[in-house]
Design a protein around this motif. Structure first.
Motif, PDB file in Angstrom:
ATOM      1  N   UNK A  62      41.305  29.495  -2.372  1.00  0.00           N
ATOM      2  CA  UNK A  62      40.908  28.183  -1.876  1.00  0.00           C
ATOM      3  C   UNK A  62      39.681  28.324  -0.995  1.00  0.00           C
ATOM      4  N   UNK A  63      38.824  27.318  -1.040  1.00  0.00           N
ATOM      5  CA  UNK A  63      37.640  27.328  -0.188  1.00  0.00           C
ATOM      6  C   UNK A  63      38.031  26.985   1.243  1.00  0.00           C
ATOM      7  N   UNK A  64      37.129  27.243   2.164  1.00  0.00           N
ATOM      8  CA  UNK A  64      37.386  26.900   3.553  1.00  0.00           C
ATOM      9  C   UNK A  64      37.156  25.441   3.865  1.00  0.00           C
ATOM     10  N   UNK A  65      36.803  24.656   2.863  1.00  0.00           N
ATOM     11  CA  UNK A  65      36.468  23.253   3.099  1.00  0.00           C
ATOM     12  C   UNK A  65      37.732  22.406   3.140  1.00  0.00           C
ATOM     13  N   UNK A  66      37.729  21.417   3.989  1.00  0.00           N
ATOM     14  CA  UNK A  66      38.773  20.409   4.024  1.00  0.00           C
ATOM     15  C   UNK A  66      38.171  19.088   3.568  1.00  0.00           C
ATOM     16  N   UNK A  67      39.014  18.244   3.021  1.00  0.00           N
ATOM     17  CA  UNK A  67      38.440  16.996   2.551  1.00  0.00           C
ATOM     18  C   UNK A  67      38.239  16.001   3.694  1.00  0.00           C
ATOM     19  N   UNK A  68      38.679  16.351   4.907  1.00  0.00           N
ATOM     20  CA  UNK A  68      38.406  15.550   6.103  1.00  0.00           C
ATOM     21  C   UNK A  68      37.853  16.447   7.197  1.00  0.00           C
ATOM     22  N   UNK A  69      36.848  15.971   7.912  1.00  0.00           N
ATOM     23  CA  UNK A  69      36.345  16.680   9.088  1.00  0.00           C
ATOM     24  C   UNK A  69      37.116  16.201  10.308  1.00  0.00           C
ATOM     25  N   UNK A  70      37.234  17.071  11.301  1.00  0.00           N
ATOM     26  CA  UNK A  70      38.068  16.776  12.460  1.00  0.00           C
ATOM     27  C   UNK A  70      37.296  16.147  13.617  1.00  0.00           C
ATOM     28  N   UNK A  71      35.969  16.275  13.636  1.00  0.00           N
ATOM     29  CA  UNK A  71      35.176  15.713  14.744  1.00  0.00           C
ATOM     30  C   UNK A  71      33.972  14.982  14.150  1.00  0.00           C
ATOM     31  N   UNK A  72      34.173  13.776  13.616  1.00  0.00           N
ATOM     32  CA  UNK A  72      33.124  13.087  12.849  1.00  0.00           C
ATOM     33  C   UNK A  72      32.129  12.329  13.717  1.00  0.00           C
TER      34      UNK A  72
ATOM     35  N   UNK B 134      48.950   8.595  23.206  1.00  0.00           N
ATOM     36  CA  UNK B 134      47.543   8.493  22.808  1.00  0.00           C
ATOM     37  C   UNK B 134      47.479   8.930  21.356  1.00  0.00           C
ATOM     38  N   UNK B 135      47.259   7.972  20.462  1.00  0.00           N
ATOM     39  CA  UNK B 135      47.453   8.189  19.029  1.00  0.00           C
ATOM     40  C   UNK B 135      46.268   8.859  18.342  1.00  0.00           C
ATOM     41  N   UNK B 136      45.306   9.354  19.074  1.00  0.00           N
ATOM     42  CA  UNK B 136      44.160  10.042  18.481  1.00  0.00           C
ATOM     43  C   UNK B 136      43.529  10.965  19.493  1.00  0.00           C
ATOM     44  N   UNK B 137      42.288  11.323  19.251  1.00  0.00           N
ATOM     45  CA  UNK B 137      41.521  12.115  20.209  1.00  0.00           C
ATOM     46  C   UNK B 137      40.283  11.322  20.616  1.00  0.00           C
ATOM     47  N   UNK B 138      39.810  11.566  21.829  1.00  0.00           N
ATOM     48  CA  UNK B 138      38.596  10.918  22.323  1.00  0.00           C
ATOM     49  C   UNK B 138      37.474  11.939  22.355  1.00  0.00           C
ATOM     50  N   UNK B 139      36.360  11.597  21.709  1.00  0.00           N
ATOM     51  CA  UNK B 139      35.186  12.458  21.668  1.00  0.00           C
ATOM     52  C   UNK B 139      34.059  11.753  22.402  1.00  0.00           C
ATOM     53  N   UNK B 140      33.777  12.200  23.632  1.00  0.00           N
ATOM     54  CA  UNK B 140      32.744  11.568  24.443  1.00  0.00           C
ATOM     55  C   UNK B 140      31.363  11.939  23.922  1.00  0.00           C
ATOM     56  N   UNK B 141      30.480  10.948  23.879  1.00  0.00           N
ATOM     57  CA  UNK B 141      29.107  11.141  23.406  1.00  0.00           C
ATOM     58  C   UNK B 141      28.253  10.013  23.960  1.00  0.00           C
ATOM     59  N   UNK B 142      26.937  10.190  24.026  1.00  0.00           N
ATOM     60  CA  UNK B 142      26.070   9.123  24.530  1.00  0.00           C
ATOM     61  C   UNK B 142      26.178   7.850  23.683  1.00  0.00           C
ATOM     62  N   UNK B 143      25.878   6.751  24.295  1.00  0.00           N
ATOM     63  CA  UNK B 143      25.912   5.453  23.619  1.00  0.00           C
ATOM     64  C   UNK B 143      25.010   5.469  22.382  1.00  0.00           C
ATOM     65  N   UNK B 144      25.483   4.882  21.295  1.00  0.00           N
ATOM     66  CA  UNK B 144      24.776   4.763  20.012  1.00  0.00           C
ATOM     67  C   UNK B 144      24.625   6.086  19.265  1.00  0.00           C
ATOM     68  N   UNK B 145      25.420   7.095  19.627  1.00  0.00           N
ATOM     69  CA  UNK B 145      25.457   8.324  18.819  1.00  0.00           C
ATOM     70  C   UNK B 145      26.098   8.011  17.468  1.00  0.00           C
ATOM     71  N   UNK B 146      25.515   8.450  16.349  1.00  0.00           N
ATOM     72  CA  UNK B 146      26.082   8.122  15.030  1.00  0.00           C
ATOM     73  C   UNK B 146      27.494   8.681  14.848  1.00  0.00           C
ATOM     74  N   UNK B 147      28.330   7.883  14.191  1.00  0.00           N
ATOM     75  CA  UNK B 147      29.693   8.265  13.820  1.00  0.00           C
ATOM     76  C   UNK B 147      29.744   8.330  12.298  1.00  0.00           C
ATOM     77  N   UNK B 148      30.332   9.400  11.749  1.00  0.00           N
ATOM     78  CA  UNK B 148      30.322   9.625  10.314  1.00  0.00           C
ATOM     79  C   UNK B 148      31.715   9.461   9.725  1.00  0.00           C
ATOM     80  N   UNK B 149      31.760   9.126   8.445  1.00  0.00           N
ATOM     81  CA  UNK B 149      33.026   9.101   7.722  1.00  0.00           C
ATOM     82  C   UNK B 149      33.569  10.516   7.625  1.00  0.00           C
ATOM     83  N   UNK B 150      34.836  10.700   7.985  1.00  0.00           N
ATOM     84  CA  UNK B 150      35.432  12.034   7.962  1.00  0.00           C
ATOM     85  C   UNK B 150      35.629  12.552   6.548  1.00  0.00           C
ATOM     86  N   UNK B 151      35.626  11.668   5.558  1.00  0.00           N
ATOM     87  CA  UNK B 151      35.783  12.084   4.166  1.00  0.00           C
ATOM     88  C   UNK B 151      35.505  10.921   3.241  1.00  0.00           C
TER      89      UNK B 151
END
Length: 658
Positions: free
Chosen positions: A479-489, A514-531
């Motif tokens: 199996x490859x090391x790739x996952x079909x979802x990224x964990x920090x999008x 807390x049903x998820x994780x919080x990833x702090x980043x500057x305002x208007x930082x792009x958010x990507x689809x995890x998969x």
């Protein structure tokens, strides 16, 4: 003032002890007898100078105390202006400081050779081919080697881990090992055996009967012939709890390395010392450039040492002590001091040859030897937990130290990005192994194998070419090391500000999940689809603010909350691909600051995005299992072979183990 008032004032002054005396004078005497009214310029000058000197000394002491020792002259401690005194430990020091652990560092770059079989113009050829093997502990401190590495970005990592397309992509990475070693090149031609050829018997009936008789007799204690029947007669079995070499076998668990308690001001990078041993004659510049010295530093050190050393080629057995300290302009360590020792074979001691130290002006000057130590047999480095870099930067630092090109390093990082949190700090003893082909005419080396050991877990990936001509890297299970979802999008990965699980809500002050994780980043930082997936919702949701929810295959869903803005085109039913922008970081809804709230749901239930086991992106088909197993066995054989009797300098232009 009238005369009466003047007389009354004069009387009061006289009653208080004041008197009408001559004015101050610069003359040594005023008349025959001095009246104590002399003014001495020498005394006045001395008093002023004493005051100014005191102010300067007190100011310098306060400046060093508040700003830290690294901003003061590093030449004082490095140059040892006063003869070094024996270290004495006070009671306070013994209670507030602990000795820094010292770890052995492994840094091996070797050439291994094997006979490779390949097809050339329809003929099978066997020739000897070299491979480059690297075995090294991960760097425990970040230096100038990795100052300019790309910032951690999960989306950029996706691009680095794409399969290698093309029918010719696997030709330069042939691992078809032939069973016997050959010199030069051998051409092989296969032909069918003639039907009349009968191979001779290797074992006759008589010899077989004699062997059976001797074996049976030995089982019942007769005769002097010994054969292995049911169990090994040698003492090669060992109880599991038997100590090995005086040490109990096992792995230390539930142990965490933490720094001593310090103030926030002192919790930055600290000093550490690295000790290297030259295994063979090596140019000093080559070793320095692989150990955190910039080209400018190498030139400065070389210019200083040429005045006292007859040559800058370090002989076999020479020792280097490099003291690192924090840089004022970068988040890395720079070399403060370099000491060189030459081994005296007659006396079997290491003699100090030279020391150079960094001054406040950025130049390297000659200094006295640091306090003597007992040199270890292996290379070592002090471990300062404040200096431990992230897994991401440590891989880059180690790879550049061993001349691994940046494109290969990017691919190595991408292989492990789906299983490992690359932003966490490494632990002392973590290591990496790399196998590459020897450089071709263009200097390119193909990556064949990489193994990363973090703690007690080892992850391995092998290069394999599938039937369609595509080259990718697979683990031992195909199996490859790739996952079909990224964990920090989020662009740059963000800073993990809150984990999954129960906590006290920062706004409502009540304990809730807390049903998820919080990833702090500057305002208007792009958010990507995890998969890859389909948009389920893209709207304002109470508490989450601007919110996007994606549906993926196999019952997986991802959600993105507190966005400042939802990306254009995001509406229910829209298909998105992994890495596509779905929104921008904000602080809408119930939020205390700019961050992305990221959730993963499996069959409608939330799970921890950082620890949930995600399905692989690609697996090998069953038809390729046998060929892949053969490739794994051949690469393992290369990793276990003894190095070839060819110096690294002859192949790579690098002849230092350090």
């Amino acid at each position: 003032m009238n005369p009466a008032q003047r007389n009354r004032t004069a009387a009061l002054l006289k009653a208080s002890g004041y008197e009408d005396s001559p004015a101050l004078t610069v003359q040594s005497t005023d008349g025959e007898i001095p009246h104590g009214r002399e003014l001495s310029f020498a005394w006045l000058t001395g008093t002023v100078m004493t005051g100014l000197t005191s102010v300067l000394l007190m100011g310098a002491a306060l400046y060093v105390s508040f700003k830290g020792q690294d901003t003061f002259s590093t030449a004082y401690e490095a140059l040892q202006i006063v003869a070094p005194q024996p270290d004495t430990v006070t009671g306070i020091k013994a209670k507030t400081h602990r000795m820094r652990p010292v770890a052995q560092t492994r840094s091996e770059l070797e050439i291994v050779e094997a006979s490779i079989r390949e097809s050339v113009d329809g003929r099978d050829m066997i020739r000897k081919q070299p491979f480059v093997r690297i075995r090294a502990t991960l760097a425990t401190a970040a230096t100038a080697l990795s100052d300019d590495v790309p910032a951690y970005d999960p989306v950029a990592i996706l691009d680095s881990n794409a399969p290698i397309e093309g029918a010719d992509s696997g030709l330069a990475a042939n691992t078809q090992i032939y069973g016997a070693d050959v010199e030069g090149e051998v051409s092989i031609r296969l032909a069918a055996l003639p039907a009349t050829l009968v191979p001779p018997r290797l074992i006759s009936d008589r010899s077989a009967a004699e062997f059976a008789r001797a074996t049976v007799e030995n089982l019942f204690g007769e005769g002097d012939y010994e054969a292995l029947a049911y169990a090994d007669t040698g003492q090669r079995l060992r109880e599991l709890d038997t100590p090995r070499d005086g040490q109990l076998a096992g792995v230390v668990e539930n142990v965490t390395a933490v720094p001593k308690t310090t103030t926030a001001e002192d919790a930055g990078l600290g000093r550490t010392e690295r000790i290297l041993t030259m295994r063979e004659r090596t140019p000093l510049a080559d070793t320095l450039s692989r150990n955190g010295f910039t080209p400018q530093m190498v030139a400065a050190v070389s210019a200083t040492l040429r005045n006292i050393l007859p040559t800058l080629d370090m002989p076999s057995g020479a020792r280097l002590r490099i003291l690192f300290g924090p840089s004022r302009v970068a988040d890395s360590l720079i070399p403060y001091r370099l000491s060189i020792y030459f081994h005296d074979n007659a006396a079997n001691i290491d003699k100090h040859a030279a020391t150079v130290a960094l001054t406040d002006r950025g130049s390297y000057v000659l200094g006295l030897a640091p306090p003597d130590i007992e040199f270890p047999e292996e290379d070592t480095e002090e471990i300062n937990v404040n200096n431990l870099p992230s897994v991401y930067r440590s891989i880059w630092e180690t790879a550049r130290k061993h001349d691994v090109d940046d494109a290969t390093t990017s691919r190595i990082v991408a292989m492990f990005a789906y299983d490992i949190d690359l932003t966490r700090k490494i632990a002392p003893g973590d290591s990496i192994e790399i196998l590459q082909t020897a450089p071709n005419a263009e200097g390119r080396k193909d990556l064949l194998y990489v193994a990363l050991k973090l703690g007690s877990t080892t992850r391995e990936f092998y290069r394999f070419r599938t039937n369609d001509g595509t080259v990718d890297f697979f683990d031992t299970e195909g199996q490859t090391g790739k996952r079909f979802l990224t964990r920090r999008p989020v662009e740059g990965g963000g800073r993990l500000s809150s984990r999954y699980g129960y906590r006290v809500h920062p706004i409502f002050k009540t304990r809730r999940l807390h049903s998820g994780i919080d990833l702090a980043a500057p305002r208007n930082t792009p958010i990507y689809a995890a998969g890859d997936g389909v948009v389920e919702r893209a709207q304002w949701v109470s508490g989450y603010g601007r919110y996007v929810e994606l549906r993926h295959v196999n019952g997986f869903e991802t959600a993105y909350g507190h966005m400042n803005k939802i990306a254009d085109g995001m509406k229910p039913g829209t298909r998105v691909r992994q890495g596509q922008i779905v929104g921008y970081v904000g602080s809408t809804g119930n939020s205390t600051g700019n961050h992305l709230h990221f959730e993963i749901k499996v069959n409608g239930r939330t799970v921890d995005p950082l620890s949930v086991k995600l399905p692989r992106d690609k697996s090998l088909p069953a038809s390729a299992e046998q060929a892949f197993e053969q490739t794994v066995a051949q690469i393992k054989d290369l990793m276990q072979r003894d190095p070839a009797p060819v110096t690294v300098a002859a192949i790579m232009g690098q002849n230092s183990r350090s």
